[in-house]
Design a protein around this motif. Sequence first.
Motif, mmCIF file in Angstrom:
data_model
loop_
_atom_site.group_PDB
_atom_site.id
_atom_site.type_symbol
_atom_site.label_atom_id
_atom_site.label_comp_id
_atom_site.label_asym_id
_atom_site.label_seq_id
_atom_site.Cartn_x
_atom_site.Cartn_y
_atom_site.Cartn_z
ATOM 1 N N UNK A 1 38.015 47.767 44.422
ATOM 2 C CA UNK A 1 39.387 47.909 44.079
ATOM 3 C C UNK A 1 40.293 46.739 44.279
ATOM 4 N N UNK A 2 41.108 46.577 43.477
ATOM 5 C CA UNK A 2 42.013 45.244 43.702
ATOM 6 C C UNK A 2 43.240 45.418 42.753
ATOM 7 N N UNK A 3 44.223 44.590 42.867
ATOM 8 C CA UNK A 3 45.306 44.378 41.841
ATOM 9 C C UNK A 3 45.459 42.906 41.673
ATOM 10 N N UNK A 4 45.924 42.687 40.596
ATOM 11 C CA UNK A 4 46.223 40.866 40.361
ATOM 12 C C UNK A 4 47.941 41.042 39.610
ATOM 13 N N UNK A 5 48.459 40.459 40.557
ATOM 14 C CA UNK A 5 49.970 40.566 40.254
ATOM 15 C C UNK A 5 50.414 39.403 39.157
ATOM 16 N N UNK A 6 51.283 39.571 38.254
ATOM 17 C CA UNK A 6 51.602 38.570 37.097
ATOM 18 C C UNK A 6 52.111 37.180 37.640
ATOM 19 N N UNK A 7 51.379 36.360 37.003
ATOM 20 C CA UNK A 7 51.697 34.978 37.391
ATOM 21 C C UNK A 7 50.768 34.583 38.647
ATOM 22 N N UNK A 8 49.940 35.187 39.258
ATOM 23 C CA UNK A 8 49.268 34.780 40.427
ATOM 24 C C UNK A 8 48.049 34.406 40.054
ATOM 25 N N UNK A 9 47.222 33.713 40.963
ATOM 26 C CA UNK A 9 45.714 33.381 40.719
ATOM 27 C C UNK A 9 45.192 34.149 41.912
ATOM 28 N N UNK A 10 44.131 34.957 41.579
ATOM 29 C CA UNK A 10 43.295 35.665 42.836
ATOM 30 C C UNK A 10 41.940 35.002 42.548
ATOM 31 N N UNK A 11 41.305 34.440 43.635
ATOM 32 C CA UNK A 11 40.364 33.647 43.806
ATOM 33 C C UNK A 11 39.156 34.830 44.186
#
Length: 327
Positions: free
Chosen positions: A39-49
């Motif tokens: 489970x995780x979330x990615x916010x708009x405009x960010x880079x999740x590695x």
Amino acid sequence: MQRDQVLVEVRDLKKYFPITRGIIFQRRVGNIKAVDGISFAIRQGETLGLVGESGCGKSTTGRTILQLYRPTAGKVYFEGEDLTALKGNALRRMRQQMQMIFQDPYASLNPRMTVGSIVGEPLEVHGVAWGAEKRERVQELLRLVGLNPYFINRYPHEFSGGQRQRIGIARALALNPSFIVCDEPISSLDVSIQAQVVNLLEDLQNQFGLTYLFITHDLSMVRHISDRVAVMYLGKIVELTDRDTLYENPLHPYTQALLSAVPIPDPVVEERRRRVILEGDVPSPANPPQGCNFSTRCPVVMDTCHQEKPEFKEVEEGHWVACYRVQ
């Protein structure tokens, strides 16, 4: 664009591949648990590695989020809509907003198609542009990624690895997506070319407000490009936080071991620091250990670790860890 707004949310995602026996009447005898409840979330405009060693389920996670693999269980929300519930034309329409840059620029481009056909194919498939309009859009995309727009009649074998990856990036951008899964896009390129491709991805992100899931095993590169980093081990995320916190204060023993292997270009610091050497091999995803997946190799393992799986908890603001030692 609101940076705090969640674009992609993954809830308890699982992807199991069946193990079958028999030649004519095949029966399932087990599962390969490639992704096992993350489970995780990615916010708009960010880079999740998303980092971890080979075979831990990183690429499968990216493909399952995009529904290239249908999940065994769990939910994937994109702009609040559940992708796992969509089929047919509804999923096809959502796919315009989500694209993927593949790992191998040599295998991901059709050698029988020209560059113009490869980059322009998404425009035709989704009914966006044809003819002269498509040709104009393809030339614009090639210009955008730093290639000569008059290369559209050439074939992939006429390009270098870095140029082929730029063609893959142009294809991913064709439909103006808001979310791109970058599946180890630089791992097969020379070091000098890697920097160029990463800089290109960052420039495009700033220009179009793109959101990336950046999958890699290169810890020094992920620190450069990512806003937050998730560490994956044997199908599970063991730690998730912003990049500076992860590198300065890693809490999970696996993260500490990974970071201790990253070379530091300072001989004094390099001599002082303590390497964490993990013993044994990574267990099979077909038969993960009881309790914590990392318990068979953990240097600070406790009895509890062999009995129950630790909960993925927020131990500090924005810092999530699955380890009994820090909960």
